[in-house]
Design a protein around this motif. Structure first.
Motif, PDB file in Angstrom:
ATOM      1  N   SER A 187       0.855  -1.191   0.000  1.00 48.61           N
ATOM      2  CA  SER A 187       0.000   0.000   0.000  1.00 48.61           C
ATOM      3  C   SER A 187       0.889   1.238   0.000  1.00 48.61           C
ATOM      4  CB  SER A 187      -0.928  -0.003   1.219  1.00 48.61           C
ATOM      5  OG  SER A 187      -0.178  -0.008   2.415  1.00 48.61           O
ATOM      6  N   ASP A 188       0.272   2.334  -0.313  1.00 48.81           N
ATOM      7  CA  ASP A 188       0.968   3.633  -0.322  1.00 48.81           C
ATOM      8  C   ASP A 188       2.212   3.624  -1.200  1.00 48.81           C
ATOM      9  OD1 ASP A 188      -0.942   4.508   1.534  1.00 48.81           O
ATOM     10  OD2 ASP A 188       0.306   3.913   3.228  1.00 48.81           O
TER      11      ASP A 188
ATOM     12  N   ARG B 273       4.698   4.651  -3.852  1.00 52.00           N
ATOM     13  CA  ARG B 273       4.992   5.942  -4.470  1.00 52.00           C
ATOM     14  C   ARG B 273       6.380   5.878  -5.072  1.00 52.00           C
ATOM     15  NH1 ARG B 273       6.749  11.317  -2.682  1.00 52.00           N
ATOM     16  NH2 ARG B 273       7.717  10.295  -0.918  1.00 52.00           N
TER      17      ARG B 273
END
Length: 115
Positions: free
Chosen positions: A35-36, A38
């Motif tokens: 998740s997250d 970037r």
């Protein structure tokens, strides 16, 4: 991605997943579990790029350096992920192993390719 693209396992250092048929389940499992995600930077010129990124796997924060080898058309030929810290990589490996066993053909072919 090229039809015969390959990914060198950051967990085993020996497994080589090759081709869309084997890469699809692996990448789907991994990118659904993090998740997250970037991507923060892209480095390199010519046929090699390095993507730097950050993500979470459960309670763990991790960073990644993904080395990409490109073909002349700019498609990915080889992915070489490098994950850290060790604890996050271990957690990914412990989770990924049993889930990847749902695709035994991919694992067997990756083991043979890594020889």
């Amino acid at each position: 991605m090229t039809d015969d693209a390959e990914l060198l396992s950051p967990v085993s250092g020996r497994l080589v997943f090759r081709g869309r048929t084997d890469l699809a389940p692996l990448l789907t499992l991994v990118y659904r579990a993090v998740s997250d995600l970037r991507w923060t930077d892209t480095l390199g010129t010519g046929d090699t790029r390095v993507l730097l990124g950050e993500a979470r796997f459960g309670p763990f924060r991790m960073t990644e350096a993904m080395v990409l080898d490109l073909d002349p058309d700019g498609r990915i030929r080889r992915l070489r992920p490098h994950l850290r810290p060790w604890l996050a990589l271990t957690a990914v490996a412990v989770w990924l192993g049993p889930n990847l066993l749902r695709h035994p053909g991919a694992v067997l072919r990756a083991a043979r390719a890594g020889r």
